[in-house]
Design a protein around this motif. Structure first.
Motif, PDB file in Angstrom:
ATOM      1  N   MET B  55      -0.899   6.696   4.322  1.00  0.00           N
ATOM      2  CA  MET B  55      -2.044   5.885   3.902  1.00  0.00           C
ATOM      3  C   MET B  55      -1.663   4.946   2.762  1.00  0.00           C
ATOM      4  O   MET B  55      -2.007   3.766   2.765  1.00  0.00           O
ATOM      5  CB  MET B  55      -3.199   6.789   3.485  1.00  0.00           C
ATOM      6  N   GLU B  56      -0.936   5.495   1.818  1.00  0.00           N
ATOM      7  CA  GLU B  56      -0.505   4.690   0.666  1.00  0.00           C
ATOM      8  C   GLU B  56       0.457   3.590   1.115  1.00  0.00           C
ATOM      9  O   GLU B  56       0.333   2.420   0.735  1.00  0.00           O
ATOM     10  CB  GLU B  56       0.149   5.624  -0.367  1.00  0.00           C
ATOM     11  N   VAL B  57       1.405   3.985   1.950  1.00  0.00           N
ATOM     12  CA  VAL B  57       2.460   3.057   2.364  1.00  0.00           C
ATOM     13  C   VAL B  57       1.896   1.882   3.159  1.00  0.00           C
ATOM     14  O   VAL B  57       2.153   0.725   2.851  1.00  0.00           O
ATOM     15  CB  VAL B  57       3.530   3.815   3.189  1.00  0.00           C
ATOM     16  N   VAL B  58       1.105   2.187   4.160  1.00  0.00           N
ATOM     17  CA  VAL B  58       0.706   1.111   5.082  1.00  0.00           C
ATOM     18  C   VAL B  58      -0.376   0.198   4.495  1.00  0.00           C
ATOM     19  O   VAL B  58      -0.564  -0.913   4.969  1.00  0.00           O
ATOM     20  CB  VAL B  58       0.236   1.653   6.447  1.00  0.00           C
ATOM     21  N   THR B  59      -1.071   0.678   3.470  1.00  0.00           N
ATOM     22  CA  THR B  59      -2.179  -0.138   2.942  1.00  0.00           C
ATOM     23  C   THR B  59      -1.803  -0.958   1.715  1.00  0.00           C
ATOM     24  O   THR B  59      -2.585  -1.790   1.270  1.00  0.00           O
ATOM     25  CB  THR B  59      -3.392   0.745   2.577  1.00  0.00           C
ATOM     26  N   THR B  60      -0.614  -0.718   1.143  1.00  0.00           N
ATOM     27  CA  THR B  60      -0.313  -1.408  -0.128  1.00  0.00           C
ATOM     28  C   THR B  60       1.120  -1.904  -0.229  1.00  0.00           C
ATOM     29  O   THR B  60       1.781  -1.699  -1.240  1.00  0.00           O
ATOM     30  CB  THR B  60      -0.560  -0.490  -1.348  1.00  0.00           C
ATOM     31  N   ILE B  61       1.624  -2.541   0.807  1.00  0.00           N
ATOM     32  CA  ILE B  61       2.979  -3.073   0.683  1.00  0.00           C
ATOM     33  C   ILE B  61       2.915  -4.347  -0.168  1.00  0.00           C
ATOM     34  O   ILE B  61       2.333  -5.352   0.244  1.00  0.00           O
ATOM     35  CB  ILE B  61       3.588  -3.357   2.063  1.00  0.00           C
ATOM     36  N   PHE B  62       3.490  -4.283  -1.371  1.00  0.00           N
ATOM     37  CA  PHE B  62       3.406  -5.392  -2.315  1.00  0.00           C
ATOM     38  C   PHE B  62       3.878  -6.693  -1.667  1.00  0.00           C
ATOM     39  O   PHE B  62       4.907  -6.698  -0.993  1.00  0.00           O
ATOM     40  CB  PHE B  62       4.288  -5.077  -3.541  1.00  0.00           C
ATOM     41  N   PRO B  63       3.182  -7.804  -1.825  1.00  0.00           N
ATOM     42  CA  PRO B  63       1.975  -8.031  -2.638  1.00  0.00           C
ATOM     43  C   PRO B  63       0.666  -7.931  -1.846  1.00  0.00           C
ATOM     44  O   PRO B  63      -0.317  -8.554  -2.220  1.00  0.00           O
ATOM     45  CB  PRO B  63       2.195  -9.461  -3.133  1.00  0.00           C
ATOM     46  N   TYR B  64       0.678  -7.149  -0.780  1.00  0.00           N
ATOM     47  CA  TYR B  64      -0.521  -7.049   0.056  1.00  0.00           C
ATOM     48  C   TYR B  64      -1.216  -5.715  -0.159  1.00  0.00           C
ATOM     49  O   TYR B  64      -0.585  -4.669  -0.027  1.00  0.00           O
ATOM     50  CB  TYR B  64      -0.151  -7.180   1.534  1.00  0.00           C
ATOM     51  N   THR B  65      -2.484  -5.750  -0.437  1.00  0.00           N
ATOM     52  CA  THR B  65      -3.247  -4.513  -0.495  1.00  0.00           C
ATOM     53  C   THR B  65      -4.474  -4.655   0.374  1.00  0.00           C
ATOM     54  O   THR B  65      -5.076  -5.731   0.455  1.00  0.00           O
ATOM     55  CB  THR B  65      -3.668  -4.151  -1.935  1.00  0.00           C
ATOM     56  N   ALA B  66      -4.822  -3.572   1.057  1.00  0.00           N
ATOM     57  CA  ALA B  66      -6.001  -3.599   1.931  1.00  0.00           C
ATOM     58  C   ALA B  66      -7.212  -2.966   1.255  1.00  0.00           C
ATOM     59  O   ALA B  66      -8.280  -2.888   1.847  1.00  0.00           O
ATOM     60  CB  ALA B  66      -5.675  -2.859   3.231  1.00  0.00           C
ATOM     61  N   TRP B  67      -7.026  -2.522   0.002  1.00  0.00           N
ATOM     62  CA  TRP B  67      -8.111  -1.772  -0.651  1.00  0.00           C
ATOM     63  C   TRP B  67      -9.107  -2.695  -1.353  1.00  0.00           C
ATOM     64  O   TRP B  67      -8.713  -3.490  -2.208  1.00  0.00           O
ATOM     65  CB  TRP B  67      -7.531  -0.770  -1.644  1.00  0.00           C
ATOM     66  N   PRO B  68     -10.383  -2.531  -1.022  1.00  0.00           N
ATOM     67  CA  PRO B  68     -11.409  -3.354  -1.673  1.00  0.00           C
ATOM     68  C   PRO B  68     -11.944  -2.722  -2.959  1.00  0.00           C
ATOM     69  O   PRO B  68     -12.873  -3.243  -3.561  1.00  0.00           O
ATOM     70  CB  PRO B  68     -12.518  -3.407  -0.613  1.00  0.00           C
ATOM     71  N   VAL B  69     -11.375  -1.589  -3.353  1.00  0.00           N
ATOM     72  CA  VAL B  69     -11.838  -0.885  -4.560  1.00  0.00           C
ATOM     73  C   VAL B  69     -10.629  -0.628  -5.463  1.00  0.00           C
ATOM     74  O   VAL B  69      -9.496  -0.653  -4.992  1.00  0.00           O
ATOM     75  CB  VAL B  69     -12.501   0.464  -4.188  1.00  0.00           C
ATOM     76  N   PRO B  70     -10.870  -0.372  -6.768  1.00  0.00           N
ATOM     77  CA  PRO B  70      -9.740  -0.051  -7.643  1.00  0.00           C
ATOM     78  C   PRO B  70      -9.000   1.172  -7.107  1.00  0.00           C
ATOM     79  O   PRO B  70      -9.619   2.166  -6.721  1.00  0.00           O
ATOM     80  CB  PRO B  70     -10.397   0.264  -8.985  1.00  0.00           C
ATOM     81  N   TRP B  71      -7.694   1.083  -7.124  1.00  0.00           N
ATOM     82  CA  TRP B  71      -6.872   2.078  -6.418  1.00  0.00           C
ATOM     83  C   TRP B  71      -5.606   2.320  -7.223  1.00  0.00           C
ATOM     84  O   TRP B  71      -5.018   1.389  -7.749  1.00  0.00           O
ATOM     85  CB  TRP B  71      -6.538   1.487  -5.042  1.00  0.00           C
ATOM     86  N   ILE B  72      -5.226   3.581  -7.319  1.00  0.00           N
ATOM     87  CA  ILE B  72      -3.975   3.895  -8.014  1.00  0.00           C
ATOM     88  C   ILE B  72      -3.166   4.908  -7.222  1.00  0.00           C
ATOM     89  O   ILE B  72      -3.706   5.893  -6.697  1.00  0.00           O
ATOM     90  CB  ILE B  72      -4.227   4.396  -9.466  1.00  0.00           C
ATOM     91  N   HIS B  73      -1.890   4.622  -7.108  1.00  0.00           N
ATOM     92  CA  HIS B  73      -0.949   5.581  -6.526  1.00  0.00           C
ATOM     93  C   HIS B  73       0.043   5.951  -7.610  1.00  0.00           C
ATOM     94  O   HIS B  73       0.574   5.081  -8.295  1.00  0.00           O
ATOM     95  CB  HIS B  73      -0.219   4.947  -5.344  1.00  0.00           C
ATOM     96  N   ASN B  74       0.278   7.244  -7.755  1.00  0.00           N
ATOM     97  CA  ASN B  74       1.202   7.713  -8.776  1.00  0.00           C
ATOM     98  C   ASN B  74       2.426   8.307  -8.084  1.00  0.00           C
ATOM     99  O   ASN B  74       3.469   7.661  -8.019  1.00  0.00           O
ATOM    100  CB  ASN B  74       0.451   8.718  -9.661  1.00  0.00           C
ATOM    101  N   ALA B  75       2.310   9.478  -7.491  1.00  0.00           N
ATOM    102  CA  ALA B  75       3.429  10.050  -6.734  1.00  0.00           C
ATOM    103  C   ALA B  75       2.868  10.879  -5.587  1.00  0.00           C
ATOM    104  O   ALA B  75       1.689  10.773  -5.243  1.00  0.00           O
ATOM    105  CB  ALA B  75       4.329  10.871  -7.645  1.00  0.00           C
ATOM    106  N   PHE B  76       3.725  11.683  -5.001  1.00  0.00           N
ATOM    107  CA  PHE B  76       3.375  12.430  -3.795  1.00  0.00           C
ATOM    108  C   PHE B  76       2.443  13.612  -4.098  1.00  0.00           C
ATOM    109  O   PHE B  76       1.418  13.808  -3.469  1.00  0.00           O
ATOM    110  CB  PHE B  76       4.693  12.927  -3.169  1.00  0.00           C
ATOM    111  N   GLU B  77       2.853  14.396  -5.106  1.00  0.00           N
ATOM    112  CA  GLU B  77       2.226  15.698  -5.318  1.00  0.00           C
ATOM    113  C   GLU B  77       1.134  15.698  -6.373  1.00  0.00           C
ATOM    114  O   GLU B  77       0.690  16.748  -6.793  1.00  0.00           O
ATOM    115  CB  GLU B  77       3.313  16.710  -5.708  1.00  0.00           C
TER     116      GLU B  77
END
Lengths: 395, 317, 95
Positions: B55-77
């Motif tokens: 989900m993280e990978v396919v929706t936020t490949i820089f500089p493209y993001t598909a998220w219409p809301v504030p979103w943060i990815h940190n790490a896997f676990e």
């Protein structure tokens, strides 16, 4: 130069650090206890319980989650702090890089403790040296007083350059020894640190942003290049913040390095943290015997102050570099290796040797400090020495 | 409290468009629809933390993001720990008057089964135990699909993955799946549930319910995976439905410790109907003993849920 | 699009304006495409709900268009269209 009579408190290093945190009154502290840094968390939790701060304290279930929560909290623009040591820092390792790449100015106490294994709870620098390439500013302090003031300066530095910063103090030697600390008034601290002005804020729901996207071949390198630039900028900021602090509060902290009796020195030792205190005494004793020896204390390891080191060592014939960690690369510790690299371009290159000492909390008595000076003298005189010598270890 | 817990699709379509177009999820992947339901279900603005994964990978490949809301990815676990930090900062900033007191924000973490059942279990457990006000959404595709289909503790018995391959001697995964919803429920949190995108009405109601209560909440959502499960890409929703109709994926909720099965198939299908269309089970179609073992496991868990459901809150007795 | 250098990019690797993904077209992934019969459509919106690519456009509660710039041709819309309605049919993509 005392501007006015400062309030003096008898505090251990941990207490001094926690007291600085109280005066800073951060928005969020997420932390997990670990010897010898546990007291910082404990004391701070009591401040929260007593209503002396209005911080949101997050007693997480591991250091990994501590740093993870700090990242989430800091991404809102909040002021965020934590503290740890050794295994805790190792467990955070993955997230240290994320904090710095997201440019989050988290300020962390690291009470230096040997990394397992074998397991040990006492001081050496293998923990923070293991994090040296994580993109954090690293400040190594000599005593509780310096640790206290470095935390306050650290907030300003970190939040100006948007990089995370760790202030380290030697486990037990500084963390648990009581010293006199000259503290600022709460109001002075607040005025000095000011408000954080974040690069971005994920609570701004009207302007949604994406933080931490997948960054592949096309852009990762550019973002890393920016971090290099931020570290360069950190040099300017450290210098100006320390100058401003000294001027405002009548202190005399060095920005990057502290030269000690270097004026006419022919040979010298480079040391960090509490061992520099012992080495100062050894230098005094050797000076009494007519030896032209000096000491440089390295206070900031990241960014690495290579220009300052070149300047201070440009006329020195022989240098011994002390490491409280070994890189297990068969050529000594990281301070030795980086310093040697920094001095390579000097017109007259000094002779250099490394000393690894104090691993796992092994005592560093004055006799050993004198021995190091004698070995550097031998190096200066062209006698045969090893490139790296191990001090205080049984054969 | 949300005004009403259900929404029709007309209402939903006015509340969200879901992820923006242009993301790189596989054709037929159901999690964009799951996200649409969740974002549409929320009455207040949301901030999302996302674990590493598809989900993280396919929706936020820089500089493209598909998220219409504030979103943060940190790490896997650490999606749960990350959102706990965001939520803590929100509380602190509210208390200190640095954000307006009427600014309501909901916090949602998304993780796959790898980031939730396995590597992120500790972080999730810690965040729930601490009582942060957030909703954790697990999208369960029953394997580490982002790294190329490896087993997780959510992978069903006998399923073929690249680390539980169906070989000449060993017929796929030798263990049954772990029951994560039960593990989460054991934290005595206010609300935990299982849902399926096929039953959108139930899913939306559960999200609205979860977002309306104070404290940590959890929803586990089955999310069929086209390449990981091996089926034609138009079948994702159909398979999610089959998982429910075979009782493989019970739709239930645990509210303040009380269980309720939200859908009981009148004529439940045998589990083989769910397994048959999937290439990951192809090697057991001629192994009735293994199919029977999966059926036994499904039946046993269903019986256990029926038993748990018997304990009713005082007012409903 | 010219890729920005490190001096031009926002710091922290953030994407400051969301969402930007529509700049990336996924329509060329398609090998079959949905054909929508507006006359048969009852606007139940199931196709809109389940379309993974937000390629079915709805206005005022009614389906108004299929966006082939992004539709990956998965066929879920045809699958979820009620059997008695069958307003969507997948056909082979012509290249």
């Amino acid at each position: 130069m005392a501007v006015k009579n400062r309030k003096r408190m008898a505090l251990t290093g941990n207490e001094a650090y926690a007291y600085a945190m109280k005066q800073i009154n951060p928005d969020v502290v997420a932390a997990y206890p670990i010897t010898p840094a546990t007291e910082i968390v404990q004391i701070f939790a009591k401040y929260v319980a007593d209503g002396l701060v209005n911080t949101e304290f997050v007693p997480v279930e591991s250091e990994h989650s501590a740093m993870s929560a700090c990242v989430g909290a800091s991404a809102t623009g909040a002021r965020v702090m934590t503290g740890t040591a050794s295994q805790g820092l190792a467990l955070m390792h993955e997230i240290l890089y994320i904090a710095s790449s997201l440019r989050l100015p988290i300020v962390m106490a690291v009470v230096n403790r040997a990394l397992s294994g074998p397991i040990n709870i006492h001081c050496d620098h293998s923990d923070t040296m293991g994090s040296r390439d994580a993109g954090w500013i690293q400040v190594y302090t000599e005593n509780a007083n310096e640790a206290y003031h470095s935390v306050i300066m650290g907030i300003r530095i970190a939040e100006t350059v948007n990089l995370p910063l760790m202030v380290t103090l030697d486990g037990f030697i500084i963390s648990h020894e009581m010293e006199v600390v000259e503290v600022l008034e709460d109001q002075e601290v607040q005025e000095f640190i000011g408000e954080r002005k974040p690069l971005y804020n994920i609570l701004d729901v009207d302007n949604p942003i994406t933080v931490g996207p997948l960054d592949l071949q096309d852009y990762y390198f550019e973002h890393k290049r920016q971090q290099v630039e931020a570290m360069k900028y950190a040099k300017e900021v450290i210098k100006s913040v320390v100058e401003e602090y000294n001027k405002k509060f009548g202190t005399d902290f060095p920005a990057f390095i502290e030269p000690y009796r270097m004026e006419d020195a022919e040979y010298a030792v480079l040391a960090m943290s509490s061992a520099a205190g012992t080495m100062k005494e050894a230098v005094d004793l050797m000076r009494e015997k007519g030896e032209k020896v000096g000491l440089v204390r390295l206070r900031v390891f990241r960014p690495f102050p290579f220009e300052e080191l070149r300047e201070v060592f440009k006329n020195i014939k022989a240098i011994g570099v002390m490491d409280r960690a070994d890189s297990l690369n068969t050529m000594g510790g990281p301070v030795f290796n980086e310093t040697r690299s920094a001095l390579y371009d000097l017109e007259t290159r000094p002779k250099m040797m490394g000393f690894v000492f104090g691993l796992g909390g092994r005592d560093f008595p004055i006799e050993d400090a004198i021995h190091i000076i004698e070995r550097v003298k031998a190096l200066k005189e062209g006698k045969k020495v090893d490139m790296v010598e191990y001090i205080g270890v049984r054969e | 409290m949300a005004e009403k817990l259900t929404l029709n699709l007309k209402e939903l379509s006015k509340r969200t468009e879901g992820l923006a177009s242009g993301h790189r999820a596989c054709a037929g992947c159901p999690f964009p629809a799951i996200i649409k339901m969740i974002l549409g279900a929320a009455d207040d603005p949301v901030v999302v933390a996302n674990a590493t994964g598809c989900m993280e990978v396919v929706t936020t490949i820089f500089p493209y993001t598909a998220w219409p809301v504030p979103w943060i990815h940190n790490a896997f676990e650490n999606a749960a720990a990350t959102i706990s930090g965001v939520e803590s900062a929100y509380k602190a900033l509210l208390r200190k008057g640095k954000i307006p007191g009427n600014k309501k924000i909901k916090f949602i973490a998304f993780g796959g089964d790898g980031g939730t059942y396995d590597i992120g279990l500790q972080s999730l457990s810690g965040a729930i135990e601490r009582g942060h006000n957030f909703l954790y959404v697990l999208y369960d595709n029953e394997g580490y699909m982002n790294t190329g289909i490896q087993r997780s503790s959510a992978t069903p018995f006998a399923a073929h993955t690249t680390t539980s391959p169906a070989g000449k001697v060993i017929p796929g995964k030798t263990q049954h799946r772990k029951d994560l919803t039960e593990i989460v429920a054991a934290h005595n949190l206010p609300y935990a549930a299982q849902a399926s995108p096929s039953h959108w009405n139930d899913l939306i109601r559960k999200v609205r319910k979860a977002l309306s209560v104070e404290g940590p909440t959890f929803i586990s959502i089955i999310s069929p995976c086209v390449p990981g499960w091996g089926y034609p890409e138009h079948m994702s929703i159909e398979l999610a439905k089959l998982a429910v109709e075979t009782k493989f994926w019970p739709l239930y909720e645990v509210e303040n410790g009380y269980y309720k099965i939200n859908y009981k198939p009148r004529n439940p299908l045998p589990v083989i109907e769910f397994l048959k269309p999937q290439a990951r089970f192809k090697h057991i179609l001629n192994r009735p003993d293994l199919i029977e073992e999966i059926q036994r496991f499904v039946d046993e868990r269903w019986e256990r849920l029926l038993w748990l459901e018997q304990r009713k809150p005082e007012e409903n007795k | 699009m010219k890729k920005k250098g490190w001096k031009e990019l926002p710091e922290g690797a953030i994407i400051p304006a969301a969402p930007t993904s529509p700049e990336f077209k996924t329509g060329d992934w398609r090998i079959q495409k949905p054909v929508w019969n507006e006359d048969k459509c009852v606007h139940c919106l199931l196709c809109w709900l389940y379309c993974p690519d937000s390629a079915i456009k709805v206005k005022d509660g009614k389906v108004v268009a299929f966006d082939y710039e992004y539709c990956k041709g998965c066929g879920i819309c045809e699958q979820v269209c009620p059997p008695k309605i069958r307003a969507i049919e997948m056909v082979k993509e012509e290249i």
